[in-house]
Enzyme design. Sequence first.
Site, mmCIF file in Angstrom:
data_model
loop_
_atom_site.group_PDB
_atom_site.id
_atom_site.type_symbol
_atom_site.label_atom_id
_atom_site.label_comp_id
_atom_site.label_asym_id
_atom_site.label_seq_id
_atom_site.Cartn_x
_atom_site.Cartn_y
_atom_site.Cartn_z
ATOM 1 N N LYS A 123 4.957 9.216 8.593
ATOM 2 C CA LYS A 123 4.824 8.658 9.945
ATOM 3 C C LYS A 123 5.886 9.185 10.928
ATOM 4 O O LYS A 123 5.757 10.287 11.416
ATOM 5 C CB LYS A 123 4.789 7.136 9.884
ATOM 6 C CG LYS A 123 3.610 6.656 8.990
ATOM 7 C CD LYS A 123 3.289 5.209 9.148
ATOM 8 C CE LYS A 123 2.319 4.700 8.117
ATOM 9 N NZ LYS A 123 0.942 4.644 8.480
ATOM 10 N N TYR B 209 0.862 -1.195 0.000
ATOM 11 C CA TYR B 209 0.000 0.000 0.000
ATOM 12 C C TYR B 209 0.883 1.225 0.000
ATOM 13 O O TYR B 209 1.855 1.299 0.759
ATOM 14 C CB TYR B 209 -0.895 -0.013 1.239
ATOM 15 C CG TYR B 209 -1.781 1.209 1.389
ATOM 16 C CD1 TYR B 209 -2.843 1.440 0.511
ATOM 17 C CD2 TYR B 209 -1.566 2.130 2.410
ATOM 18 C CE1 TYR B 209 -3.664 2.549 0.653
ATOM 19 C CE2 TYR B 209 -2.395 3.239 2.565
ATOM 20 C CZ TYR B 209 -3.439 3.442 1.687
ATOM 21 O OH TYR B 209 -4.250 4.540 1.826
ATOM 22 N N ASP C 288 9.364 2.832 -0.734
ATOM 23 C CA ASP C 288 8.356 3.527 0.060
ATOM 24 C C ASP C 288 8.616 3.176 1.521
ATOM 25 O O ASP C 288 8.204 2.117 2.013
ATOM 26 C CB ASP C 288 6.951 3.103 -0.382
ATOM 27 C CG ASP C 288 5.884 3.787 0.467
ATOM 28 O OD1 ASP C 288 6.245 4.534 1.395
ATOM 29 O OD2 ASP C 288 4.693 3.553 0.195
#
Length: 424
Positions: free
Chosen positions: A263, A140, A235
Amino acid sequence: MTESLIAQAAHYIPGGVNSPVRAFNGVGGDPVFIARADGAKVFDTEQKAYVDYVLSWGPMIHGHNHPEIRQAVIDAAANGLSFGAPTEIEIAMAQAVCDLIPSIEQVRMVNSGTEATMSAIRLARGFTGKDKIIKFEGCYHGHADCLLVKAGSGMLTLGEPTSPGVPADFAKHTLTATFNDLDSVHQLLAQYGDDVAAIILEPIAGNMNCIPPAEGFLQGLRELCNNHKALLIFDEVMCGFRVGPGSAQQLYNVTPDLTTLGKVIGGGMPVGAFGGRRDVMQHLAPAGPVYQAGTLSGNPVAMSAGLASLKLMQQPSFFDSIYQYTDNLVQGLQSLADQAGIPFTTNHVGSMFGLFFTQEKKVERFSQVAEGDLERFKRFFHLMLDAGVYLAPSAFEAGFISKAHNEDDLSFTLDAAKRAFQQL
Ligand SMILES: Cc1ncc(COP(=O)(O)O)c(C=O)c1O
Ligand SMILES: N[C@H](C=O)CCC(=O)O
């Protein structure tokens, strides 16, 4: 009878939540509404405490409400919330990122992981002049159109790995391969090699539960990208600064062309970033022609929180106890499951972990996660939640440990798990 919070929320917010994974669709029942959080714990609106292994889906590596991060936010806010003009703290943040991750020679700050990956893809296309990208099933990368194809996280929980609303004309440029299977990438490149701008992946998958890269997988992708003049994009929104200060690329000693971050880099504030080779980044506006922008990008309050988070993370031995607790947690859970005769296995890297109710001894592929006993996971999740342990409400999400977790939190969790396994 008072209407439940989720019912109230659903009047005004689609599904009652502002991001689908929060809705508990993957486990059933009503989501817990959080009132506050401190250290390793979150507290619901009834003041019930939970040992938290979600950690806001990864950012809170220092635990919740860390005093230094909170103070950095307060100090920055005292000077104003946003200027839409350059600030010194943006230089400090960019320098910190480039120092920590040497493959990043230049970096652009954005407001979310989605913006980071979407922009990195556009940049890769603009730089190479090619349209196609390769991603991996179950990975994702946020919700940009071209990346919502066979995606992980909430997309798997909803059972809709490719979203309606993504035009087929966009999706056709996204090719999907199998994580940890270099042959599947070879096959795509054999057919489309000249048209592939980039291969993007989570170097440690965390959105189909936690799956580390198999030996040689990342190196193999590096070589394939070199051979086909495609950019390799790691990523690291989830694993960046979570599996070590140099992130997954340092851990596995593989250098991508571009890296996306999110994050932990925001310390709990909405921050993302993408960066990499200087010659590639120089194609970005205003230095180059590939457009990318953001009214609130590099926001001073968010930068202050992020910088405080990165500084704390660089303290000597910072990661030692977190890694140790992660080891102890997964080993403890494994032995409890074995004692209870429950087919179960775990994965972990650094402070990311995955729990799988499966007969398989080693989980390396998305298909193994999808074929796991999802019903048993749901029962386990609710038994743990009732006992005061907050796990990710989906069998397709990784778990996290923070610096604030301690022996007591671990014993509490393992006691709860012992009872839960016995009731499964
Ligand atoms: C690996 C990865 N990339 C991208 C994203 C998207 O980030 P965001 O939710 O901040 O848009 C996420 C998480 O959602 C993620 O885990
Ligand atoms: N798996 C996602 C991020 O890593 C969960 C966060 C979200 O989409 O709300």
